[in-house]
Design an enzyme around this catalytic site. Structure first.
Site, PDB file in Angstrom:
ATOM      1  N   ASN A  76       2.019  -2.758   7.019  1.00 51.11           N
ATOM      2  CA  ASN A  76       1.890  -2.744   8.479  1.00 51.11           C
ATOM      3  C   ASN A  76       2.537  -4.017   9.013  1.00 51.11           C
ATOM      4  O   ASN A  76       1.974  -5.099   8.882  1.00 51.11           O
ATOM      5  CB  ASN A  76       0.399  -2.675   8.855  1.00 51.11           C
ATOM      6  CG  ASN A  76       0.174  -2.800  10.352  1.00 51.11           C
ATOM      7  OD1 ASN A  76       1.125  -2.760  11.136  1.00 51.11           O
ATOM      8  ND2 ASN A  76      -1.081  -2.937  10.749  1.00 51.11           N
ATOM      9  N   GLU A  88      -7.148  -4.005  15.373  1.00 45.63           N
ATOM     10  CA  GLU A  88      -6.547  -4.764  16.481  1.00 45.63           C
ATOM     11  C   GLU A  88      -6.465  -3.893  17.741  1.00 45.63           C
ATOM     12  O   GLU A  88      -6.615  -4.392  18.857  1.00 45.63           O
ATOM     13  CB  GLU A  88      -5.165  -5.293  16.057  1.00 45.63           C
ATOM     14  CG  GLU A  88      -5.329  -6.489  15.125  1.00 45.63           C
ATOM     15  CD  GLU A  88      -4.237  -6.670  14.091  1.00 45.63           C
ATOM     16  OE1 GLU A  88      -3.149  -6.090  14.237  1.00 45.63           O
ATOM     17  OE2 GLU A  88      -4.493  -7.387  13.096  1.00 45.63           O
TER      18      GLU A  88
HETATM   19  P1  13P Z   1      -3.447  -8.935   6.677  1.00 50.44           P
HETATM   20  O1  13P Z   1      -2.959  -8.368   5.355  1.00 50.44           O
HETATM   21  O2  13P Z   1      -2.453  -9.819   7.336  1.00 50.44           O
HETATM   22  O3  13P Z   1      -4.814  -9.510   6.543  1.00 50.44           O
HETATM   23  O4  13P Z   1      -3.595  -7.664   7.665  1.00 50.44           O
HETATM   24  C1  13P Z   1      -4.273  -6.554   7.251  1.00 50.44           C
HETATM   25  C2  13P Z   1      -4.044  -5.460   8.220  1.00 50.44           C
HETATM   26  O5  13P Z   1      -4.526  -5.514   9.336  1.00 50.44           O
HETATM   27  C3  13P Z   1      -3.203  -4.339   7.809  1.00 50.44           C
HETATM   28  O6  13P Z   1      -3.282  -3.296   8.722  1.00 50.44           O
END
Ligand code: 13P
Length: 262
Positions: free
Chosen positions: A13, A101
């Site tokens: 992502n 998010e």
């Molecule tokens: P991180 O790997 O940066 O912690 O993000 C995880 C995430 O939200 C993937 O969708």
């Protein structure tokens, strides 16, 4: 419909990062390394603006394309939104739905997430349905209840056939972008709970075939130990997916654990 999945499922992502040139270069680097990790299913999830560039870079390779969100209507006067048929047209096989998010910063609820999951399926996309507790819920001992509620509400109205196309991503919110990963035991407890709920709701076939990803500060250094857990089928990687070497190393470590299990 997405290609049949085999081996570890590793999705990157990219969130709101990378312009066209960088996105295309990163995708090409990953395609170039793909022959070293052929048993993995790889999905790249760039921002909307880079979908075309990444689609071109991965064309003819087994790497799949995903988008980060969709709207639940197919077309019309919804300024700024992007629909399932549009993503299908842009050669996406997958779409993230309900990322934390989006839930935290953009007001998505279990109800809107459910509408999006159903819209994705209707358009022939596989939703990567994201769930996870916030720190207060974990500290309050409410993690498993919160997960059960997110599953029940987010997947409401789906048939067994629909469920065969849904990928679930468990991302504890306190572990996202914080460098604080859930321990393999903490992640496995929730993954086993998710599979158990699927077994109750949809039966053994659905539960046994379901792909349940872990996300939250996944790195090459913790990929092997997380993947060794019985109910962890792959990863949704944020920050570490922006570097081809790191992303490929995560896939390789998962593959090492996968091959040992066999
Ligand atoms: P991180 O790997 O940066 O912690 O993000 C995880 C995430 O939200 C993937 O969708």
């Amino acid at each position: 419909m997405a290609a049949p999945v085999q081996g570890p499922f590793i999705a990157g992502n990219w969130k709101m990062n990378l312009g066209l040139r960088e996105a295309s270069a990163l995708a090409r680097q990953i395609v170039a390394a793909e022959s070293e990790i052929t048993d993995c299913s790889l999905v790249l999830i760039p921002p909307f603006t880079a979908l075309g560039a990444v689609a071109a870079a991965i064309a003819g390779s087994p790497v799949a394309l995903g988008a980060q969100d969709l709207f639940w209507e197919d077309q019309g006067a919804f300024t700024g939104e992007v629909s399932g048929p549009m993503l299908k047209d842009a050669r996406c096989a997958y779409v993230l739905v309900g990322h934390s998010e989006r839930r935290q910063l953009f007001g998505e609820t279990d109800e809107t997430v459910n509408r999006k999951v159903r819209a994705a399926l209707r358009s022939g996309l596989s939703p990567i349905f994201c769930i996870g507790e916030v720190l207060a819920e974990r500290d309050g001992g409410q993690t498993l209840d919160r997960i059960a509620a997110q599953l029940a509400q987010g997947l409401a109205g789906l048939s067994k056939e629909d469920m065969a196309r849904v990928v679930i991503a468990y991302e504890p919110v306190w572990a996202i972008g914080t460098g604080r990963t859930a321990s393999p035991g903490q992640a496995e407890e929730v993954h086993a709970h998710i599979r158990g709920r699927l077994r109750e709701g949809y039966g053994n076939d659905t539960a046994d075939c379901a792909i349940i990803l872990y996300g939250g500060s996944v790195k090459p250094a913790n990929s092997y130990s997380l993947f060794r857990e019985k109910n962890i089928d792959g990863f949704l990687v944020g920050g570490a997916s922006l570097d081809a070497g790191g992303f490929v190393a995560i896939a390789k470590e998962a593959l090492r654990a996968y091959r040992e299990e066999k």
